[in-house]
Design an enzyme around this catalytic site. Structure first.
Site, PDB file in Angstrom:
ATOM      1  N   GLY A 122       0.836  -1.199   0.000  1.00 62.97           N
ATOM      2  CA  GLY A 122       0.000   0.000   0.000  1.00 62.97           C
ATOM      3  C   GLY A 122       0.865   1.240   0.000  1.00 62.97           C
ATOM      4  N   HIS A 451      -4.542 -15.811  49.025  1.00 59.73           N
ATOM      5  CA  HIS A 451      -3.342 -16.456  49.570  1.00 59.73           C
ATOM      6  C   HIS A 451      -3.387 -17.943  49.281  1.00 59.73           C
ATOM      7  CE1 HIS A 451      -0.002 -17.317  52.232  1.00 59.73           C
ATOM      8  NE2 HIS A 451      -0.722 -18.329  52.729  1.00 59.73           N
TER       9      HIS A 451
HETATM   10  P1  FAD Z   1       4.567  -4.444  12.638  1.00 58.31           P
HETATM   11  O1  FAD Z   1       4.229  -5.549  13.562  1.00 58.31           O
HETATM   12  O2  FAD Z   1       5.958  -4.304  12.174  1.00 58.31           O
HETATM   13  O3  FAD Z   1       3.581  -4.603  11.402  1.00 58.31           O
HETATM   14  C1  FAD Z   1       3.609  -3.767  10.303  1.00 58.31           C
HETATM   15  C2  FAD Z   1       3.091  -4.518   9.105  1.00 58.31           C
HETATM   16  O4  FAD Z   1       2.911  -3.598   8.044  1.00 58.31           O
HETATM   17  C3  FAD Z   1       4.048  -5.587   8.597  1.00 58.31           C
HETATM   18  O5  FAD Z   1       3.333  -6.771   8.361  1.00 58.31           O
HETATM   19  C4  FAD Z   1       4.587  -4.997   7.297  1.00 58.31           C
HETATM   20  O6  FAD Z   1       4.898  -5.993   6.345  1.00 58.31           O
HETATM   21  C5  FAD Z   1       3.397  -4.170   6.847  1.00 58.31           C
HETATM   22  N1  FAD Z   1       3.736  -3.064   5.953  1.00 58.31           N
HETATM   23  C6  FAD Z   1       4.685  -2.117   6.106  1.00 58.31           C
HETATM   24  N2  FAD Z   1       4.652  -1.226   5.103  1.00 58.31           N
HETATM   25  C7  FAD Z   1       3.663  -1.634   4.277  1.00 58.31           C
HETATM   26  C8  FAD Z   1       3.143  -1.142   3.066  1.00 58.31           C
HETATM   27  N3  FAD Z   1       3.623  -0.031   2.516  1.00 58.31           N
HETATM   28  N4  FAD Z   1       2.134  -1.826   2.468  1.00 58.31           N
HETATM   29  C9  FAD Z   1       1.632  -2.952   3.039  1.00 58.31           C
HETATM   30  N5  FAD Z   1       2.076  -3.460   4.198  1.00 58.31           N
HETATM   31  C10 FAD Z   1       3.080  -2.806   4.806  1.00 58.31           C
HETATM   32  N6  FAD Z   1       6.448  -6.176  21.622  1.00 58.31           N
HETATM   33  C11 FAD Z   1       5.724  -6.446  22.707  1.00 58.31           C
HETATM   34  O7  FAD Z   1       4.865  -5.637  23.061  1.00 58.31           O
HETATM   35  N7  FAD Z   1       5.909  -7.586  23.437  1.00 58.31           N
HETATM   36  C12 FAD Z   1       6.848  -8.492  23.101  1.00 58.31           C
HETATM   37  O8  FAD Z   1       6.989  -9.520  23.762  1.00 58.31           O
HETATM   38  C13 FAD Z   1       7.638  -8.246  21.949  1.00 58.31           C
HETATM   39  N8  FAD Z   1       8.576  -9.127  21.576  1.00 58.31           N
HETATM   40  C14 FAD Z   1       9.289  -8.899  20.436  1.00 58.31           C
HETATM   41  C15 FAD Z   1      10.242  -9.832  20.059  1.00 58.31           C
HETATM   42  C16 FAD Z   1      10.980  -9.640  18.902  1.00 58.31           C
HETATM   43  C17 FAD Z   1      12.008 -10.669  18.503  1.00 58.31           C
HETATM   44  C18 FAD Z   1      10.733  -8.495  18.101  1.00 58.31           C
HETATM   45  C19 FAD Z   1      11.494  -8.278  16.822  1.00 58.31           C
HETATM   46  C20 FAD Z   1       9.794  -7.551  18.482  1.00 58.31           C
HETATM   47  C21 FAD Z   1       9.067  -7.740  19.647  1.00 58.31           C
HETATM   48  N9  FAD Z   1       8.117  -6.813  20.087  1.00 58.31           N
HETATM   49  C22 FAD Z   1       7.395  -7.059  21.214  1.00 58.31           C
HETATM   50  C23 FAD Z   1       7.842  -5.581  19.341  1.00 58.31           C
HETATM   51  C24 FAD Z   1       6.579  -5.741  18.507  1.00 58.31           C
HETATM   52  O9  FAD Z   1       6.751  -6.816  17.613  1.00 58.31           O
HETATM   53  C25 FAD Z   1       6.285  -4.454  17.745  1.00 58.31           C
HETATM   54  O10 FAD Z   1       6.207  -3.376  18.654  1.00 58.31           O
HETATM   55  C26 FAD Z   1       4.958  -4.571  17.015  1.00 58.31           C
HETATM   56  O11 FAD Z   1       4.977  -5.635  16.095  1.00 58.31           O
HETATM   57  C27 FAD Z   1       4.639  -3.266  16.274  1.00 58.31           C
HETATM   58  O12 FAD Z   1       3.414  -3.394  15.651  1.00 58.31           O
HETATM   59  P2  FAD Z   1       3.076  -2.580  14.309  1.00 58.31           P
HETATM   60  O13 FAD Z   1       1.728  -3.056  13.881  1.00 58.31           O
HETATM   61  O14 FAD Z   1       3.293  -1.146  14.533  1.00 58.31           O
HETATM   62  O15 FAD Z   1       4.176  -3.027  13.253  1.00 58.31           O
END
Ligand code: FAD
Ligand code: AMP
Length: 475
Positions: A122, A451
């Site tokens: 997108g 408890h």
């Molecule tokens: P994302 O999860 O990164 O999702 C964004 C999505 O948008 C992706 O699927 C991407 O492909 C898609 N996208 C991007 N640009 C476009 C585009 N132009 N068109 C179409 N699709 C697009 N957080 C916690 O709270 N608890 C945890 O235990 C935790 N553990 C983690 C462990 C690891 C190993 C990692 C790497 C991260 C962890 N996190 C954790 C962090 C958490 O994963 C992120 O904070 C969270 O996924 C962010 O959500 P988001 O929806 O903003 O982005």
């Protein structure tokens, strides 16, 4: 697929998919576009969190912790099972099953909320139009009354140690290892580095964590960070602070890392290395010219407190905007904007976002650390209760750590709660609720806790803040 929606969400991670679902629940027509591709080329909703973050890391932490407990604790319980070993293929198969069930669950949720899920890329065009490039390359221009950008983040590369997918890994690569490396380097002692380092350490790797800062977990309460470092070292995690990695030479069968600390320059030979130095927002290819959406100097989309960008009707949520990169923070922002778009009330209380580190002992906190309260000049008091004094923790063989409450000395308001110990991530929920309602330590003191439960540790820490703890000598 229609070519016009009330709401289009770009990104289907834990920020985007809840925004789409809530928009659907609010009776709006909504499409959610996501380009996440698995290693086999298949598309999946759920973003980093479900596919390569929170969920798979917790699956592996659980498996590796069970192995550790079988080896270290079962004999204490009188359980004799012989030598426990890990079948890494089965462990990874279980993890993959959990990820698949979670991501497919989103499709069912979309169906029930009448969300159209679109696989592909997108791109926001001016005037709330979205260019959608489908998986087969077909390009369509869609129109929306509101657009939510939820593009998330990706691992930050380290220029001097470039990812190669086999020897120099990002966090996704470290979650997918097919065998236990004999020697594993981890660059960065942040949450991700510590969780991944713990998994492979428990499975037998010699793990060295190189951290550029002199301080360990500087975002955590100082007493918690000190306690955590003590336990991690005891587990055999070789954590080297003040160690800045400056380069790497990859050769057959391993990598030689160069790093510098106060004592000078060093090299470290490992079989594989995980670069876990943070994450950066995804904004490349997301915005056409002239949309009115601005980025800050680090590439985050600029938003106000209600996640509005500079462009009318365009919002941004989750890891691609300021604030902690946490799934639950993104979820609350996604839900808030979907409610605001529908003309309903929506708000995120940024002061009560809990942080959890899923190591053993687990670490969780909400609100201010003692150091932050001290620096603010506000008179304060603290109450601490060690899990050693908890009957339930003793019965669980999980006595490491403590619960700590920081509160205003004059008005008794709870300013921060810090837990290191068993189920800290679950225990912190009570503290979040208490702080959401501006509770005092007296409110917690007068709340009945069953408890014997681990939750009594928070009750007793609240009592200890007034030197009224029952189960531990007051100091
Ligand atoms: P994302 O999860 O990164 O999702 C964004 C999505 O948008 C992706 O699927 C991407 O492909 C898609 N996208 C991007 N640009 C476009 C585009 N132009 N068109 C179409 N699709 C697009 N957080 C916690 O709270 N608890 C945890 O235990 C935790 N553990 C983690 C462990 C690891 C190993 C990692 C790497 C991260 C962890 N996190 C954790 C962090 C958490 O994963 C992120 O904070 C969270 O996924 C962010 O959500 P988001 O929806 O903003 O982005
Ligand atoms: P986080 O941002 O919480 O995921 O943590 C990443 C950690 O990596 C931070 O504590 C940084 O100090 C650390 N870091 C960043 N660059 C380097 C480097 N070159 N060598 C060692 N540690 C680093």
């Amino acid at each position: 697929m229609s070519d016009s929606y009330d709401v289009i969400v770009i990104g289907g991670g834990p920020a985007g998919y809840p925004a789409a679902i809530r928009a659907g629940q609010n009776g709006l027509t909504v499409a959610c576009i996501d380009e996440w591709q698995n290693r086999d080329g298949s598309y999946a909703f759920g973003g980093t969190c479900l596919n390569a973050g929170c969920i798979p890391s917790k699956a592996l932490l659980e498996s590796s912790e069970l192995l550790h407990r079988a080896r270290e604790e079962f004999p204490t319980h009188g359980i004799r099972i012989g030598a426990a070993t890990m079948d890494v293929t089965q462990m990874q198969k279980r993890k993959a099953g959990i990820v698949k069930a979670s991501t497919q669950g989103i499709l069912a949720l979309f169906k029930s909320a009448k969300v159209t899920g679109l696989a592909g890329h997108g791109k926001l065009l001016p005037g709330r139009k979205v260019e959608y490039t489908a998986a087969d390359g077909t390009v369509t221009v869609l129109e929306a009354k509101s657009v939510v950008l939820a593009s998330g983040s990706t691992p930050m590369p380290l220029k001097s140690v470039p990812f190669d997918g086999t020897t120099v890994l990002d966090s996704w690569g470290a979650l997918d290892l097919a065998a236990v490396p004999k020697r594993l380097g981890v660059i960065g002692a942040g949450v991700i580095g510590l969780e991944l380092g713990s998994v492979w350490r428990r499975l037998g790797s010699e793990v060295v964590v190189l951290e550029a800062l002199d301080a360990f977990l500087p975002m955590a309460d100082g007493a918690v960070a000190k306690e955590a470092l003590k336990h991690f070292k005891k587990q055999g995690l070789d954590i080297r602070l003040g160690a800045k990695v400056t380069g790497a030479t990859v050769a057959a069968g391993g990598v030689s890392l160069s790093y510098a600390d106060a004592a000078g320059a060093h090299t470290l030979e490992v079989d594989q290395v995980v670069v876990a130095i943070g994450r950066r927002p995804n904004s490349a290819g997301l915005l056409a010219e002239g949309t009115g959406v601005a980025l800050d100097e680090r590439g985050f989309i600029r938003v106000d407190d209600e996640c509005r960008t500079g462009a009318k009707g365009v919002y941004a949520v989750g890891d691609c905007v300021r604030g902690p990169m946490l799934a639950h923070k993104g979820k609350e922002e996604g839900v808030m904007v979907a409610d605001l778009i529908a003309g309903r009330y929506g708000e995120v209380n940024y002061r009560t976002i809990p942080s959890v580190i899923y190591t053993a002992p687990e670490i969780a906190w909400v609100g201010q650390t003692e150091e932050q309260v001290k620096a603010s000049g506000r008179p304060y008091k603290t109450g601490v209760f060690p899990f050693l004094a908890s009957g339930r923790a003793r019965a669980m063989e999980a006595t490491a750590g403590f619960t700590k409450v920081v509160a205003g000395a004059d008005d008794d308001e709870i300013l921060g709660v810090h837990v290191i110990g068993p189920m800290a991530g679950e225990l912190i929920a009570e503290a979040v609720l208490a702080m959401e309602y501006s509770a005092s330590t007296e409110d917690l003191q007068r709340t009945i806790h069953a408890h014997p439960t681990l939750s009594e540790a928070l009750h007793e820490a609240a009592l200890a803040a007034d030197k009224r703890a029952i189960d531990f000598p007051n100091r």
